[in-house]
Motif scaffolding. Structure first.
Motif, PDB file in Angstrom:
ATOM      1  N   GLU A  86      24.870 -25.079 -28.146  1.00 54.11           N
ATOM      2  CA  GLU A  86      23.652 -25.873 -28.817  1.00 54.11           C
ATOM      3  C   GLU A  86      22.420 -25.318 -28.161  1.00 54.11           C
ATOM      4  O   GLU A  86      21.321 -25.811 -27.964  1.00 54.11           O
ATOM      5  N   GLN A  87      22.292 -23.873 -28.136  1.00 53.18           N
ATOM      6  CA  GLN A  87      21.099 -23.210 -27.637  1.00 53.18           C
ATOM      7  C   GLN A  87      20.853 -21.878 -28.612  1.00 53.18           C
ATOM      8  O   GLN A  87      21.707 -21.326 -29.083  1.00 53.18           O
ATOM      9  N   PHE A  88      19.662 -21.736 -28.603  1.00 59.43           N
ATOM     10  CA  PHE A  88      19.080 -20.600 -29.278  1.00 59.43           C
ATOM     11  C   PHE A  88      18.988 -19.236 -28.041  1.00 59.43           C
ATOM     12  O   PHE A  88      18.775 -19.568 -26.941  1.00 59.43           O
ATOM     13  N   GLU A  89      19.389 -18.132 -28.603  1.00 61.70           N
ATOM     14  CA  GLU A  89      19.221 -17.023 -27.435  1.00 61.70           C
ATOM     15  C   GLU A  89      18.179 -16.019 -28.070  1.00 61.70           C
ATOM     16  O   GLU A  89      18.196 -15.606 -28.904  1.00 61.70           O
ATOM     17  N   TYR A  90      17.057 -15.908 -27.219  1.00 62.45           N
ATOM     18  CA  TYR A  90      15.870 -15.058 -27.605  1.00 62.45           C
ATOM     19  C   TYR A  90      15.862 -14.047 -26.462  1.00 62.45           C
ATOM     20  O   TYR A  90      15.272 -14.172 -25.108  1.00 62.45           O
ATOM     21  N   GLY A  91      16.366 -12.899 -26.794  1.00 67.90           N
ATOM     22  CA  GLY A  91      16.303 -11.777 -25.807  1.00 67.90           C
ATOM     23  C   GLY A  91      17.531 -12.229 -24.354  1.00 67.90           C
ATOM     24  O   GLY A  91      18.375 -12.608 -24.872  1.00 67.90           O
ATOM     25  N   HIS A  93      16.507 -14.723 -22.608  1.00 66.04           N
ATOM     26  CA  HIS A  93      16.093 -16.263 -22.464  1.00 66.04           C
ATOM     27  C   HIS A  93      17.129 -17.230 -23.243  1.00 66.04           C
ATOM     28  O   HIS A  93      17.944 -16.718 -24.294  1.00 66.04           O
ATOM     29  N   ARG A  94      17.292 -18.325 -22.902  1.00 64.62           N
ATOM     30  CA  ARG A  94      18.071 -19.674 -23.553  1.00 64.62           C
ATOM     31  C   ARG A  94      17.205 -20.681 -23.603  1.00 64.62           C
ATOM     32  O   ARG A  94      16.676 -21.019 -22.887  1.00 64.62           O
ATOM     33  N   ILE A  95      17.273 -21.410 -24.781  1.00 58.98           N
ATOM     34  CA  ILE A  95      16.418 -22.467 -24.875  1.00 58.98           C
ATOM     35  C   ILE A  95      17.288 -23.499 -25.770  1.00 58.98           C
ATOM     36  O   ILE A  95      18.186 -23.294 -26.687  1.00 58.98           O
ATOM     37  N   VAL A  96      17.637 -24.720 -25.065  1.00 60.88           N
ATOM     38  CA  VAL A  96      18.622 -25.691 -25.706  1.00 60.88           C
ATOM     39  C   VAL A  96      18.044 -26.578 -26.573  1.00 60.88           C
ATOM     40  O   VAL A  96      17.012 -27.069 -26.232  1.00 60.88           O
TER      41      VAL A  96
END
Length: 293
Positions: A86-91, A93-96
């Motif tokens: 349940e997280q986005f992957e940006y490069g 980085h991870r943002i839950v």
């Protein structure tokens, strides 16, 4: 907006959709987003090939409708999404993602760059220790100044869509073993000209699927623009009177407050999303900075 340490500056550079903005940040890695109406909280999952084939066969036979193209529905963040975590992957980085909103609902969305803190926030959410305030424009003149709603809701599934069956007030409908849905309502304003609508504050105590939308309908004040549980004839009348708001559902996540102790330090994180201008248009009154909201 708050500050973030240098190693979290990337949170301020997220590739947001043009209808999403950063509302607030916290040094712990919490970030609040103002998600515009019509944006998904996360991408729609791709159905398994076997299910897609069965759905297509049903469409070919005329016993099912073609589902919406998931790829055409925009997400608030331009990044890949990991459904398992349940997280986005940006490069790198991870943002839950800590909470979700229906695509038609606008307002506060909470994310976190620290997976452990995100898990704790989710636990607090499940324990009902997070303050959540929504605003809604509903049909008609709401007579009561305030109310506490307790209703049993029943899940239903038709075709490719999950929903809630609306069967009446109070304990009517729903499974007796399932906890009732509980919310509070407070009236703020009643429009004095046709079509008559009211502005209300809704606070969910429990958290069931489409809870506020269903309970509003059950209590004879359906949310304007709700294409699933609303008054369809009334929605058409509102859109005819105010063509600029066509397609808008008037439910807005206005404020979220998270309070907890984390690694020996208190966190008190509050995010408030401005009231959309479309609310003022249908209410025929500027509510963007008035009435103590």
């Amino acid at each position: 907006m708050g500050t973030v340490p240098d190693h979290l500056n990337w949170l301020l550079e997220l590739p947001l959709h043009d209808r999403a903005t950063v509302l607030a940040t916290h040094p712990s890695g919490l970030i609040a987003i103002d998600k515009g109406a019509g944006l998904l909280s996360h991408p729609n999952p791709q159905a398994p090939a076997k299910k897609r084939a069965a759905t297509q066969l049903a469409i070919n036979r005329g016993i099912a409708k073609k589902p919406k193209d998931a790829a055409s529905e925009p997400v608030w963040l331009h990044a890949t999404y990991d459904f398992a975590n349940e997280q986005f992957e940006y490069g790198s980085h991870r943002i839950v993602l800590c909470n979700r909103l229906d695509s038609a609902t606008s307002g506060v969305l909470i994310c976190c760059a620290d997976p452990e803190l995100a898990a704790e926030v989710k636990r607090r959410w499940a324990k009902r220790e997070v303050e959540k305030i929504y605003l809604a424009v509903v049909r008609g003149m709401v007579e009561r100044q305030s109310a506490r709603w307790t209703d049993r809701l029943q899940m239903s599934r038709g075709g490719n869509e999950r929903g809630v069956r609306v069967q009446g007030r109070g304990a009517l409908g729903g499974h007796p073993a399932r906890e009732p849905a509980k919310s509070t309502m407070r009236r703020f304003y009643i429009a004095r000209t046709e079509p008559r609508v009211s502005l209300v504050e809704l606070s969910p105590i429990t958290g069931q699927t489409h809870q506020l939308r269903v309970q509003s309908a059950m209590h004879h004040m359906p949310i304007v623009g709700d294409r699933k549980y609303g008054d369809f004839a009334f929605n058409r009348a509102v859109e005819k009177r105010f063509p600029k708001v066509r397609g808008r559902m008037f439910l807005h996540s206005h404020k979220i407050r998270i309070q907890l102790d984390w690694q020996g330090k208190p966190i008190d994180f509050t995010a408030t999303a401005p009231i959309p201008k479309s609310f003022s248009e249908v209410l025929r009154k500027d509510v963007t900075g008035s009435m103590g909201l």
